[in-house]
Motif scaffolding. Structure first.
Motif, PDB file in Angstrom:
ATOM      1  N   PRO A   1       0.765  -1.339   0.059  1.00  0.00           N
ATOM      2  CA  PRO A   1       0.129   0.076   0.072  1.00  0.00           C
ATOM      3  C   PRO A   1       0.804   1.266   0.013  1.00  0.00           C
ATOM      4  CG  PRO A   1       0.073  -0.983   2.178  1.00  0.00           C
ATOM      5  CD  PRO A   1       0.731  -1.977   1.493  1.00  0.00           C
ATOM      6  N   LYS A   2       0.950   1.869  -1.253  1.00  0.00           N
ATOM      7  CA  LYS A   2       1.846   2.995  -1.306  1.00  0.00           C
ATOM      8  C   LYS A   2       1.039   3.976  -2.130  1.00  0.00           C
ATOM      9  CE  LYS A   2       6.386   1.320  -1.279  1.00  0.00           C
ATOM     10  NZ  LYS A   2       6.459   0.308  -1.994  1.00  0.00           N
ATOM     11  N   GLY A   3       0.315   4.877  -1.863  1.00  0.00           N
ATOM     12  CA  GLY A   3      -0.300   5.694  -2.975  1.00  0.00           C
ATOM     13  C   GLY A   3      -1.751   5.011  -3.176  1.00  0.00           C
ATOM     14  N   ASP A   4      -2.091   4.333  -1.993  1.00  0.00           N
ATOM     15  CA  ASP A   4      -3.334   3.864  -2.001  1.00  0.00           C
ATOM     16  C   ASP A   4      -4.762   4.684  -1.448  1.00  0.00           C
ATOM     17  OD1 ASP A   4      -2.293   1.574  -2.865  1.00  0.00           O
ATOM     18  OD2 ASP A   4      -3.157   0.371  -1.393  1.00  0.00           O
ATOM     19  N   ILE A   5      -5.692   4.581  -2.124  1.00  0.00           N
ATOM     20  CA  ILE A   5      -6.960   5.113  -1.401  1.00  0.00           C
ATOM     21  C   ILE A   5      -7.602   3.729  -0.893  1.00  0.00           C
ATOM     22  CG2 ILE A   5      -9.061   6.018  -1.799  1.00  0.00           C
ATOM     23  CD1 ILE A   5      -7.959   7.912  -3.597  1.00  0.00           C
ATOM     24  N   PHE A   6      -7.911   3.769   0.615  1.00  0.00           N
ATOM     25  CA  PHE A   6      -8.704   2.867   1.105  1.00  0.00           C
ATOM     26  C   PHE A   6     -10.069   2.977   1.084  1.00  0.00           C
ATOM     27  CE2 PHE A   6      -4.097   2.562   2.895  1.00  0.00           C
ATOM     28  CZ  PHE A   6      -3.795   1.407   2.350  1.00  0.00           C
ATOM     29  N   LEU A   7     -10.811   1.971   1.050  1.00  0.00           N
ATOM     30  CA  LEU A   7     -12.333   2.059   1.156  1.00  0.00           C
ATOM     31  C   LEU A   7     -12.868   2.621   2.329  1.00  0.00           C
ATOM     32  CD1 LEU A   7     -13.391  -0.969  -1.230  1.00  0.00           C
ATOM     33  CD2 LEU A   7     -12.840   1.516  -1.869  1.00  0.00           C
ATOM     34  N   LYS A   8     -12.097   2.292   3.371  1.00  0.00           N
ATOM     35  CA  LYS A   8     -12.429   2.820   4.844  1.00  0.00           C
ATOM     36  C   LYS A   8     -11.975   4.075   5.024  1.00  0.00           C
ATOM     37  CE  LYS A   8     -12.694  -0.647   8.005  1.00  0.00           C
ATOM     38  NZ  LYS A   8     -12.494  -1.743   8.615  1.00  0.00           N
ATOM     39  N   ASP A   9     -11.104   4.805   4.522  1.00  0.00           N
ATOM     40  CA  ASP A   9     -10.599   5.878   4.441  1.00  0.00           C
ATOM     41  C   ASP A   9     -11.799   6.996   4.712  1.00  0.00           C
ATOM     42  OD1 ASP A   9      -7.837   5.463   4.620  1.00  0.00           O
ATOM     43  OD2 ASP A   9      -7.604   6.015   2.521  1.00  0.00           O
ATOM     44  N   ASP A  10     -11.457   8.064   5.684  1.00  0.00           N
ATOM     45  CA  ASP A  10     -12.596   9.150   5.884  1.00  0.00           C
ATOM     46  C   ASP A  10     -12.453   9.970   4.362  1.00  0.00           C
ATOM     47  OD1 ASP A  10     -13.255   8.750   8.340  1.00  0.00           O
ATOM     48  OD2 ASP A  10     -11.784   9.996   9.325  1.00  0.00           O
ATOM     49  N   LEU A  11     -13.529  10.338   4.186  1.00  0.00           N
ATOM     50  CA  LEU A  11     -13.839  11.003   3.074  1.00  0.00           C
ATOM     51  C   LEU A  11     -12.813  12.309   2.722  1.00  0.00           C
ATOM     52  CD1 LEU A  11     -17.493  11.061   2.398  1.00  0.00           C
ATOM     53  CD2 LEU A  11     -15.994   9.526   1.409  1.00  0.00           C
ATOM     54  N   SER A  12     -12.581  12.847   4.100  1.00  0.00           N
ATOM     55  CA  SER A  12     -11.552  14.088   3.904  1.00  0.00           C
ATOM     56  C   SER A  12     -10.137  13.574   3.537  1.00  0.00           C
ATOM     57  CB  SER A  12     -11.390  14.747   5.439  1.00  0.00           C
ATOM     58  OG  SER A  12     -11.126  13.626   6.225  1.00  0.00           O
ATOM     59  N   VAL A  13      -9.853  12.315   4.064  1.00  0.00           N
ATOM     60  CA  VAL A  13      -8.408  11.811   3.636  1.00  0.00           C
ATOM     61  C   VAL A  13      -8.342  11.246   2.055  1.00  0.00           C
ATOM     62  CG1 VAL A  13      -6.870   9.578   4.141  1.00  0.00           C
ATOM     63  CG2 VAL A  13      -8.087  11.034   6.049  1.00  0.00           C
ATOM     64  N   ILE A  14      -9.539  11.011   1.694  1.00  0.00           N
ATOM     65  CA  ILE A  14      -9.638  10.479   0.337  1.00  0.00           C
ATOM     66  C   ILE A  14      -9.386  11.560  -0.460  1.00  0.00           C
ATOM     67  CG2 ILE A  14     -11.075   9.687  -1.287  1.00  0.00           C
ATOM     68  CD1 ILE A  14     -12.431   7.727   0.720  1.00  0.00           C
ATOM     69  N   ARG A  15     -10.025  12.700  -0.167  1.00  0.00           N
ATOM     70  CA  ARG A  15      -9.946  14.015  -0.877  1.00  0.00           C
ATOM     71  C   ARG A  15      -8.618  14.417  -0.837  1.00  0.00           C
ATOM     72  NH1 ARG A  15     -13.555  17.515  -2.767  1.00  0.00           N
ATOM     73  NH2 ARG A  15     -15.168  16.459  -2.155  1.00  0.00           N
ATOM     74  N   LYS A  16      -8.036  14.495   0.108  1.00  0.00           N
ATOM     75  CA  LYS A  16      -6.496  14.992   0.412  1.00  0.00           C
ATOM     76  C   LYS A  16      -5.549  14.190  -0.554  1.00  0.00           C
ATOM     77  CE  LYS A  16      -5.599  16.586   4.513  1.00  0.00           C
ATOM     78  NZ  LYS A  16      -5.411  16.383   6.119  1.00  0.00           N
ATOM     79  N   LYS A  17      -5.652  12.889  -0.400  1.00  0.00           N
ATOM     80  CA  LYS A  17      -4.788  11.707  -1.293  1.00  0.00           C
ATOM     81  C   LYS A  17      -5.103  12.251  -2.833  1.00  0.00           C
ATOM     82  CE  LYS A  17      -4.698   7.983   1.753  1.00  0.00           C
ATOM     83  NZ  LYS A  17      -5.150   6.590   2.122  1.00  0.00           N
ATOM     84  N   ILE A  18      -6.285  12.542  -3.165  1.00  0.00           N
ATOM     85  CA  ILE A  18      -6.481  12.780  -4.743  1.00  0.00           C
ATOM     86  C   ILE A  18      -5.915  14.249  -5.037  1.00  0.00           C
ATOM     87  CG2 ILE A  18      -8.315  13.180  -6.370  1.00  0.00           C
ATOM     88  CD1 ILE A  18     -10.012  11.191  -5.100  1.00  0.00           C
ATOM     89  N   MET A  19      -5.976  14.970  -4.261  1.00  0.00           N
ATOM     90  CA  MET A  19      -5.378  16.446  -4.375  1.00  0.00           C
ATOM     91  C   MET A  19      -4.046  16.339  -4.607  1.00  0.00           C
ATOM     92  SD  MET A  19      -8.283  18.215  -4.996  1.00  0.00           S
ATOM     93  CE  MET A  19      -7.343  19.718  -5.293  1.00  0.00           C
TER      94      MET A  19
END
Ligand code: ATP
Ligand code: MG
Length: 335
Positions: free
Chosen positions: A207-225
């Motif tokens: 898991p490097k540069g992964d978005i996890f399905l249980k990540d908080d939405l705010s974390v997901i947003r940050k990862k994509i940005m």
């Protein structure tokens, strides 16, 4: 035509956006096409070291994710691989019909040995037999249910090909015993790449540069940005020269259920920042609803009943195939 469709996920880690866009999101469609067998590949998860508690938790999560994705347990058989002993028993028989040479040529095996930093000579000492023989068990998973179609991401097509070779070999020797399966690759979202290194597959066991399905939405947003993009400023699909942008386009297309061309047209004239913001919005909107359903299923423990019912149905079908194989190869049938 009603088809038998089989697919599984290994509970080796936290599920990623790759698993979601590559597999989970498409599962409900399988119910309209025929009879789906959807399983949790827990025996396969043992092929690399894993903490027992994590394995248990991951298995429950996958069952809940299957349901959250919209599978109806009355139309799809949802089960744990280890709750159907025929997988292991058929494996014992089938390992005699797959060759060491073909197994050692499998990309997954070669990648894993390389990742473990093991030189050719030392390989035998450190790698379990299970990871080497993985495609044998996978072939058993497939043929036990007389599967027609095996929907897979890019990483598993080679193993399905090997299964087809095995079916040919076995049937050539014993007659028409096993059904010939076919891999089905999805065009959009077939291979979601890491957000930090878009030349590598997004993968739960690395898991490097992964978005996890249980990540908080705010974390997901940050990862994509903060996903890696490429030089230049044009939003264009070009896997070779613009792997970062191309991966984000694939993510958008798979999330929205549109083609890459349509996604490209949508983002014509966009700057990278706005481009990423739109993608984050789309992914978060989709995953918000999915996460809600997941939480509810975990709270009610709905998955327990589903897995019991699934095991019962799967055992019935798998045992018939096993019986056919045992008779074919000459094992005494005392029933
Ligand atoms: P592992 O690292 O343990 O191999 P994985 O993330 O590759 O984990 P698997 O359990 O091997 O997941 O695969 C489950 C399903 O998800 C398979 O059908 C596989 O092809 C698909 N899949 C896995 N990773 C991706 C990805 N990055 N993009 C699209 N589909 C994927
Ligand atoms: Mg994999």
């Amino acid at each position: 035509m009603s088809e038998i469709i089989l697919t599984g996920i290994k509970p080796t880690g936290k599920l990623t956006l790759g698993n979601y866009l590559g597999v989970l999101k498409h599962l409900p469609e399988t119910m309209n096409r025929g009879k789906p067998y959807i399983f949790i590949a827990d025996l396969h998860a043992l092929t690399l070291p894993i903490d027992p508690e994590e394995l248990r938790q991951n298995s429950i999560d996958i069952a809940a994710f299957y349901l959250a994705a919209g599978l109806d347990p009355n139309k799809a058989t949802i089960f744990l691989q280890s709750s159907v002993p025929a997988h292991a028993e058929l494996n014992t028989i089938m390992q005699n019909y797959m060759y060491m040479g073909e197994l050692s040529r499998m990309t997954q095996f070669k990648d894993i040995s390389a990742k473990m930093g093991i030189s050719k000579n030392a390989a035998d000492a450190h790698i379990g037999l299970g990871i080497f023989a993985y495609p044998v068990l996978m072939a058993c998973d497939i043929v036990l249910y007389d599967s027609d179609i095996v929907p897979v991401g890019d990483d598993q097509t080679q193993h399905v090909e090997l299964c087809r070779d095995l079916v040919n070999r076995f049937n050539h020797r014993y007659g028409d015993i096993l059904k010939m399966p076919k891999a089905e690759k999805r065009k959009v979202g077939a291979r979601i790449m890491s957000l930090s290194d878009p030349t590598k597959k997004m993968s739960k066991s690395d898991p490097k540069g992964d978005i996890f399905l249980k990540d908080d939405l705010s974390v997901i947003r940050k990862k994509i940005m903060s996903a890696v993009t490429d030089s230049g400023n044009e939003v264009k699909y070009d896997m070779e020269n613009k792997p970062g942008v191309s991966n984000l386009l694939s993510i958008y297309a798979a999330t929205k259920g549109i083609s890459i061309e349509e996604a490209e047209a949508h983002f014509a004239g966009y700057r990278y920042g706005d481009f990423k913001k739109d993608i984050a919005d789309a992914v978060c909107e989709d995953l918000a609803a999915f996460q809600e359903r997941y939480k509810h299923i975990i709270e009610t423990k709905e998955y327990e009943k589903v897995l019991h019912q699934g095991a019962e149905q799967a055992n019935k079908v798998a045992n018939q195939t096993l019986k056919r194989v045992k008779q074919a190869v000459g094992l005494l049938d005392l029933d």
